[in-house]
Design an enzyme around this catalytic site. Structure first.
Site, PDB file in Angstrom:
ATOM      1  CD  GLU A 154      13.074  53.532  28.196  1.00  0.00           C
ATOM      2  OE1 GLU A 154      14.263  52.992  28.267  1.00  0.00           O
ATOM      3  OE2 GLU A 154      12.815  54.866  28.880  1.00  0.00           O
ATOM      4  N   PRO A 155      11.508  48.287  25.115  1.00  0.00           N
ATOM      5  CG  PRO A 155       9.941  47.290  23.561  1.00  0.00           C
ATOM      6  CD  PRO A 155      10.029  48.725  24.390  1.00  0.00           C
TER       7      PRO A 155
ATOM      8  N   GLY B  26      14.649  45.695  28.626  1.00  0.00           N
ATOM      9  CA  GLY B  26      15.391  44.832  29.272  1.00  0.00           C
ATOM     10  C   GLY B  26      14.862  43.454  29.265  1.00  0.00           C
TER      11      GLY B  26
ATOM     12  CB  CYS C 222      45.100  40.818  13.836  1.00  0.00           C
ATOM     13  SG  CYS C 222      45.363  40.394  12.259  1.00  0.00           S
ATOM     14  CD  GLU C 223      42.091  42.643  19.068  1.00  0.00           C
ATOM     15  OE1 GLU C 223      42.258  42.085  20.523  1.00  0.00           O
ATOM     16  OE2 GLU C 223      42.436  43.711  18.947  1.00  0.00           O
TER      17      GLU C 223
ATOM     18  NE  ARG D 249      19.057  41.771  25.171  1.00  0.00           N
ATOM     19  CZ  ARG D 249      20.383  41.903  24.950  1.00  0.00           C
ATOM     20  NH1 ARG D 249      21.023  41.137  24.060  1.00  0.00           N
ATOM     21  NH2 ARG D 249      20.990  42.689  25.766  1.00  0.00           N
TER      22      ARG D 249
ATOM     23  NE  ARG E 252      24.533  40.817  22.273  1.00  0.00           N
ATOM     24  CZ  ARG E 252      24.191  39.908  22.737  1.00  0.00           C
ATOM     25  NH1 ARG E 252      24.107  38.622  22.266  1.00  0.00           N
ATOM     26  NH2 ARG E 252      23.917  39.568  23.934  1.00  0.00           N
TER      27      ARG E 252
HETATM   28  N1  LLP Z   1      16.129  51.695  27.951  1.00  0.00           N
HETATM   29  C1  LLP Z   1      17.464  52.076  28.250  1.00  0.00           C
HETATM   30  C2  LLP Z   1      17.564  53.202  29.165  1.00  0.00           C
HETATM   31  C3  LLP Z   1      18.639  51.149  27.769  1.00  0.00           C
HETATM   32  O1  LLP Z   1      19.830  51.540  28.428  1.00  0.00           O
HETATM   33  C4  LLP Z   1      18.515  50.202  27.056  1.00  0.00           C
HETATM   34  C5  LLP Z   1      19.648  49.156  26.592  1.00  0.00           C
HETATM   35  C6  LLP Z   1      17.057  49.684  26.561  1.00  0.00           C
HETATM   36  C7  LLP Z   1      16.097  50.552  27.041  1.00  0.00           C
HETATM   37  C8  LLP Z   1      16.916  48.682  25.847  1.00  0.00           C
HETATM   38  O2  LLP Z   1      17.313  47.547  26.355  1.00  0.00           O
HETATM   39  P1  LLP Z   1      16.647  45.901  25.687  1.00  0.00           P
HETATM   40  O3  LLP Z   1      15.313  45.885  25.923  1.00  0.00           O
HETATM   41  O4  LLP Z   1      17.298  45.996  24.463  1.00  0.00           O
HETATM   42  O5  LLP Z   1      17.619  45.070  26.831  1.00  0.00           O
HETATM   43  N2  LLP Z   1      24.865  45.699  23.934  1.00  0.00           N
HETATM   44  C9  LLP Z   1      24.293  44.862  24.829  1.00  0.00           C
HETATM   45  C10 LLP Z   1      23.057  45.608  25.383  1.00  0.00           C
HETATM   46  C11 LLP Z   1      23.145  46.591  25.962  1.00  0.00           C
HETATM   47  C12 LLP Z   1      21.878  47.412  26.642  1.00  0.00           C
HETATM   48  C13 LLP Z   1      22.236  49.050  26.908  1.00  0.00           C
HETATM   49  N3  LLP Z   1      20.894  49.405  27.121  1.00  0.00           N
HETATM   50  C14 LLP Z   1      24.247  43.546  24.254  1.00  0.00           C
HETATM   51  O6  LLP Z   1      24.453  43.279  23.167  1.00  0.00           O
HETATM   52  O7  LLP Z   1      23.972  42.817  25.006  1.00  0.00           O
END
Ligand code: LLP
Length: 414
Positions: free
Chosen positions: A273-274, A239, A342-343, A276, A312
């Site tokens: 759990e990174p 996150g 086409c959206e 992004r 996104r």
């Molecule tokens: N762990 C769990 C349980 C998750 O559900 C997620 C992301 C992560 C780790 C990784 O999160 P991050 O570090 O990447 O923020 N498609 C959306 C983002 C959806 C994230 C879903 N879960 C976007 O493009 O912004």
């Protein structure tokens, strides 16, 4: 910091000219930088320093085998949410003993596969899943390592579609039920309680929601200890946000230091759990301007990349920087950058001041996470090619889809 920079008025990906890559591999095109991926992973890993920890890259952000392999070579763990992602991790040379399995809907087949491979931990999200996992493990003669994902009911202050830690979200077990479910997990014969986890949302740019969640989780861990349930690890989820525009998310050093300070002298292993934070700014999306068009209200640049390639902006109104590969020394005009799908929602960016002409190459920055991974074939558009650069070398890590692949498996009626 990333490795996509201008030199002599042309954009480079590490030591490769983006122009040349677009020429060679065509557009639309994803380009990833190995050095950036590695830099970001190390930033996380070094931030936690000597404290026992495991960085489990969230595969969903970008699951290309080459990306996973680069991280596996650094010793990364992986956070997966499906049997498919598990198979990718194995195919890419990842270690199943460093895999955590998240997600609210694990099937029996997925549980069996993960148990047989000996993953590190299942992040269980409901009582029903807990019972199912115990049954499956019993049938296979195994003990399943489990962590319970607890919903701390914290507002992550991010987009509602990517906020996951509120009571109203489908994720995790409610805090007020957590102790009962932990006691049940502790009592079930084919489970071993290892950890507690939470994940409150994605693209967080402030540290406070993480700390609020951590305080609630640590209080839970202390209450569990009083009941004789010893927790070995705390999985803080992913996150951590990135800079798309002018956001200033905490550096992993600051984030990790704040979490470690909260931990005090607890011996808990930390799992991260990174997704992004590692992948987003390690990738760009390259697209070519097909046509310019204007009406009385707006000027449009119609490009060959679309919402099926990068959803996104359409899905979350996400803003990602759009820059020219070869900046022109001309007066900028304001364009909506739109694709051929086409959206009305098919745009990559709105109201962008750019000096461009048909044929120019544009780059959508910060596209390494949730870019290709969320691509589709809508409008029967083959998915883009993916390239990874490593210094002055470029490797095609996924070829552009061919049309025939799109209807492979489809059948005409007799
Ligand atoms: N762990 C769990 C349980 C998750 O559900 C997620 C992301 C992560 C780790 C990784 O999160 P991050 O570090 O990447 O923020 N498609 C959306 C983002 C959806 C994230 C879903 N879960 C976007 O493009 O912004």
């Amino acid at each position: 910091m990333d490795h996509f920079i201008y030199q002599d008025n042309t954009l480079y990906a590490e030591g490769c000219r983006v122009n040349d890559l677009a020429q060679q591999y065509g557009t639309p095109l994803y380009i990833y930088s190995r050095a950036t991926l590695e830099r970001h992973w190390h930033a996380f890993n070094n931030a936690v320093a000597d404290h026992p920890h495991l960085v489990c890259y969230a595969v969903k952000a970008n699951s290309n085998l080459a990306v996973l392999n680069v991280l596996a070579r650094l010793g990364s763990g992986f956070d997966i949410v499906s049997g498919g992602e598990l198979a990718r991790v194995i195919e890419a040379g990842g270690d199943p003993a460093k895999v955590v399995f998240s997600g609210v809907g694990k099937t029996v087949a997925e549980m069996e596969k993960a148990l047989n491979l000996g993953i590190y931990c299942f992040n269980v999200e409901s009582s029903a899943e807990l019972e199912q996992l115990n049954d499956v493990a019993g049938r296979l003669g195994k003990i399943a390592p489990v962590s319970l994902r607890v919903n701390p009911d914290v507002d992550a202050g991010t987009h509602p579609y990517i906020s996951t830690g509120l009571k109203e979200n489908k994720f995790g077990i409610a805090m007020d039920e957590a102790e009962v479910v932990f006691a049940r997990a502790h009592a079930l014969p084919h489970l071993q309680v290892k950890g507690v986890d939470c994940h409150i949302g994605s693209q967080l740019t402030e540290i406070q929601p993480f700390l609020d969640a951590m305080d609630r989780m640590l209080a839970l861990i202390d209450r569990l200890a009083e009941q004789g349930i010893v927790i070995e690890h705390f999985d803080v989820g992913g996150g951590l946000g990135v800079t798309y525009d002018d956001e200033t998310p905490p550096h992993p050093d600051v984030y990790a230091a704040a979490l470690l300070a909260r931990l005090g002298d607890r011996k808990l292993k930390l799992i991260f759990e990174p997704g992004r934070a590692i992948a987003a700014n390690a990738g760009i999306f390259v697209t070519q301007v097909l046509y310019l068009k204007e009406n009385s209200d707006k000027r449009f640049a119609i490009v060959d990349g679309a919402m099926n390639d990068l959803i996104r902006p359409a899905l979350y109104s996400a803003w990602q920087n759009i820059i020219p590969v070869n900046p022109r020394n001309e007066q900028a005009q304001v364009f909506d950058i739109v694709g051929p799908v086409c959206e009305t929602g098919d745009f990559l960016g709105k109201d962008r001041a750019l000096a461009i002409a048909a044929g120019d190459l544009l780059v959508v920055r910060s596209s390494g996470a949730y870019g290709f991974a969320m691509a589709s074939n809508y409008n029967t558009r083959p998915r883009a090619a993916e390239v990874m650069v490593d210094g002055d070398k470029a490797y095609l890590v996924r070829e552009r889809e061919k049309l025939a692949q799109l209807w492979q498996g489809e059948q005409l009626l007799p």
